[in-house]
Design a protein around this motif. Sequence first.
Motif, mmCIF file in Angstrom:
data_model
loop_
_atom_site.group_PDB
_atom_site.id
_atom_site.type_symbol
_atom_site.label_atom_id
_atom_site.label_comp_id
_atom_site.label_asym_id
_atom_site.label_seq_id
_atom_site.Cartn_x
_atom_site.Cartn_y
_atom_site.Cartn_z
ATOM 1 N N PHE A 198 0.797 -1.225 0.000
ATOM 2 C CA PHE A 198 0.000 0.000 0.000
ATOM 3 C C PHE A 198 0.834 1.281 0.000
ATOM 4 N N TYR A 199 2.169 1.142 -0.055
ATOM 5 C CA TYR A 199 3.004 2.344 -0.126
ATOM 6 C C TYR A 199 2.647 3.181 -1.359
ATOM 7 N N GLY A 200 2.576 2.523 -2.528
ATOM 8 C CA GLY A 200 2.240 3.256 -3.752
ATOM 9 C C GLY A 200 0.859 3.864 -3.700
ATOM 10 N N ASP A 201 -0.109 3.095 -3.178
ATOM 11 C CA ASP A 201 -1.478 3.611 -3.070
ATOM 12 C C ASP A 201 -1.540 4.798 -2.117
ATOM 13 N N LEU A 202 -0.750 4.701 -1.042
ATOM 14 C CA LEU A 202 -0.751 5.774 -0.046
ATOM 15 C C LEU A 202 -0.145 7.055 -0.603
ATOM 16 N N THR A 203 0.971 6.927 -1.322
ATOM 17 C CA THR A 203 1.584 8.124 -1.905
ATOM 18 C C THR A 203 0.665 8.764 -2.940
ATOM 19 N N LYS A 204 -0.091 7.930 -3.634
ATOM 20 C CA LYS A 204 -1.031 8.457 -4.631
ATOM 21 C C LYS A 204 -2.210 9.147 -3.958
#
Length: 489
Positions: free
Chosen positions: A425-431
């Motif tokens: 979820f790192y990518g989803d969170l940054t987005k």
Amino acid sequence: MSEKAAASTNNLVEEPNYGEAKKLPQYVAALSVCMGSVAAGTVLGWTGNITKLNLASGDLNDILVDPDVDYGWIGSFMTLGAMLMCIPIGFLCDLIGRKYAMLLSILPFTLGWLLMIFANSTGMIFAGRFITGLAGGSFCVSAPLYTSEIAQKEIRGALGSYFQLLLTVGILFAYILGAISSPQIVSVVCAIVPLFFGVVFFLQPETPVYLLKKGKDAEATQALRRLRGNNYDVNGEIQEIKDSIQQAKSMNTSLKESFKKKATKKSLLICFSLMFFQQFGGINAVIFYVGDIFDAANTSLSSSYATIIVGVMQVVATFVASLVIDKFGRKILLIISDLVMALSGIVLAIYFTLKDRELISKEEVNNIAFLPILAVCIFIIVFSLGFGPIPWMISAELLPPEIKSNASSLAATFNWLLAFIVTKFYGDLTKAISTDVTFYIFSVISLIGTVFIIFVVPETKGKTLDEIQRELNGESPDRQGIDNRGFTS
């Protein structure tokens, strides 16, 4: 204390002299088993130079991957595999032995890499990552166990540090390969590493501890003689191991009784909290997506070379940690590590705030392009000095014997679950909330962790198991009648 009791205590404290043992065979055995750590490290580092840009352009086996949908899964399927293997590998090590359990892991390593080499769909990539994760996760439990059971007390700390050190070597190896070759070629080379491990490790003995637990006294004696040499009284150490095994059995306490003790509850709280703070400090976001972080920062340095710099820093810092961890103690290194991780994360977050929110001009952004590289390098260095190895070490020192095996497996499972959450979820969170806010969150969690360590985590350096358990119970530790293994006279 009576003369009889004093004599008993002196006999326990006095170090037996079994003669001069060879240390080279022990170093060779430890380095051989840790070739498996290199294999596990390549699984962790494989994604380091794979960015969303690579995926969108079909660099991954000519598969057109949706970076917004599949990017997080490519990184995180490995952690799911590792998480699911932590408990089964413990049973497997007890069933067929430490040595053959690790040799068996060559099969999932090979199958996983083959799936990734010949992948023609994202499903095959996901499956390959998951299966190599199974193998990599098994080494996080079995390799340290093997090393601890074949080493003398005098060099156990040094040999034990090889696992984390060679794990970082494996990560760096994958980073370098990723910088100069395609993901498919990287997978081919990485697939050779576990095969090399099998050839090197096959000739090493099973641990004497495991063989004695299975009643194979003659094989245990032969294995210990290989590890210590012919000028060493192996019979004396064999008897010492037998006594320790028997003593551990006699001191066995039921789980129900153990959970009534304050020490058990507090050790579990500390153990699982440190795992939480380790993962939610953001380490796997950095390890798995370091190339993407540098691409997003638009630094003048190629993200591939920046990734290699980070890998080198990690190896060097882990090596230094192995030298200082017994000198400075666990608690102070944890505090320094977590605090500086928080500060590094804040610096990284501030950079993205200035850049992404256009608070300064592009020229000014270019002038401070060194900041993300510096921040990530410092983050990796201090993590490797403290929060990388110590949560695993201090947890093993805090947990009472009757729950240590089960609790350690559960803690490892919990750790990999958290790693999955961060990497997925790192990518989803940054987005969703932007890169800078994501790293602000990681930094706040690290600051909370620092406060937790200061007020809750005890120092375990130089303390016996009995002293640690007394301290956790809020009692005054009593050194009288305690030997160097934590048993009372």
